[in-house]
Scaffold this motif. Sequence first.
Motif, mmCIF file in Angstrom:
data_model
loop_
_atom_site.group_PDB
_atom_site.id
_atom_site.type_symbol
_atom_site.label_atom_id
_atom_site.label_comp_id
_atom_site.label_asym_id
_atom_site.label_seq_id
_atom_site.Cartn_x
_atom_site.Cartn_y
_atom_site.Cartn_z
ATOM 1 N N ASN A 1 0.847 -1.210 0.000
ATOM 2 C CA ASN A 1 0.000 0.000 0.000
ATOM 3 C C ASN A 1 0.875 1.250 0.000
ATOM 4 O O ASN A 1 2.014 1.222 0.464
ATOM 5 N N HIS B 1 -12.448 3.661 0.324
ATOM 6 C CA HIS B 1 -13.339 2.487 0.354
ATOM 7 C C HIS B 1 -13.082 1.664 1.613
ATOM 8 O O HIS B 1 -12.155 1.943 2.365
ATOM 9 N N ASP C 1 -7.244 -2.891 4.301
ATOM 10 C CA ASP C 1 -5.929 -2.283 4.068
ATOM 11 C C ASP C 1 -6.026 -0.782 3.776
ATOM 12 O O ASP C 1 -5.011 -0.141 3.517
ATOM 13 N N HIS C 2 -7.238 -0.230 3.846
ATOM 14 C CA HIS C 2 -7.415 1.219 3.659
ATOM 15 C C HIS C 2 -8.005 1.904 4.899
ATOM 16 O O HIS C 2 -8.004 3.127 4.977
ATOM 17 N N ASP D 1 -8.159 2.431 -4.978
ATOM 18 C CA ASP D 1 -7.973 1.176 -5.708
ATOM 19 C C ASP D 1 -8.799 1.159 -6.994
ATOM 20 O O ASP D 1 -9.162 0.089 -7.497
ATOM 21 N N HIS E 1 -1.810 1.424 -4.458
ATOM 22 C CA HIS E 1 -0.866 0.303 -4.295
ATOM 23 C C HIS E 1 0.310 0.389 -5.256
ATOM 24 O O HIS E 1 0.161 0.854 -6.390
HETATM 25 FE FE FE Z 1 -6.270 -1.916 -1.386
#
Ligand code: FE
Length: 268
Positions: free
Chosen positions: A27, A69, A73-74, A146, A184
């Motif tokens: 990321n 979103h 991982d965000h 993303d 990413h």
């Molecule tokens: Fe992601």
Amino acid sequence: MNGNADIIKMTTCGPLEIATFPCRTDNYGYLMRDTDSGLVAAVDAPEAAQIEAALSQLGWTLTHILLTHHHGDHIEGVEQLCAGGGVTVVGAKADAVRLPKLHKQVVAGQPWRFGDHEVRIFDTPGHTVGHIVYYLPGPKVLFSGDTLFAMGCGRLFEGTALQMWGSLATLKELPDETTVFFGHEYTAANGDFSLDIEPDNPDLLARIADTAKTLAEGGYTAPSTLGEEKRTNPFIRADTAAVARSVSLVGADAAIVFAEVRRRKDRK
Ligand code: FE
Ligand code: ZN
């Protein structure tokens, strides 16, 4: 990436200073400081420790978190980054139920302001149905989450190819000079795939060489520009004759071409 927030890449876009640094495995963390107001926004919160390390190294105080979103991982770092108070969490009203607690719910088409700067919100369904991106038309800065990557786009976890094509087509209308901060570091693999689609695209060949050099030196491929994506990204180029020809869909609707390019990437 090395996961070391000591290495921060600074980009100046008009009145904004934007810090790029790695988080988690692949990321990107972003911190955007408005030099007029002193406001500082993290765009997504992939990893609290890395973002805090970057803030302390820069001597900046976090005031906002802008979420694209709901994927872990965000958003994972939101709770810790908000623990001290004083942070406004911004995200899509339509996805509020599955995002962390939002202090400001934004809606596409209703402008929001970061300090004195207009921020346009675009709905970009495809990767998730509630995905949004943030565009600042003054300094021409896009945080694409993303949805759009360097030479790539997000996987279709929730939305359809038709929706994702619509999202990319909307972003394609923004100016070529737009600086794109994406979610990413997938650039090497994306370049590799892009070459399958357009092996003779000279801009793509040059970009792949640049990418290899940047990564070999330990650098980051973010940010890119929208112009570069329009010249080299096979997903956002699904409406070009070159890409249609490459996937044997000459004359087909761009959404159909996009769906085929995405399908090929998923199988690679
Ligand atoms: Fe992601
Ligand atoms: Zn995601």
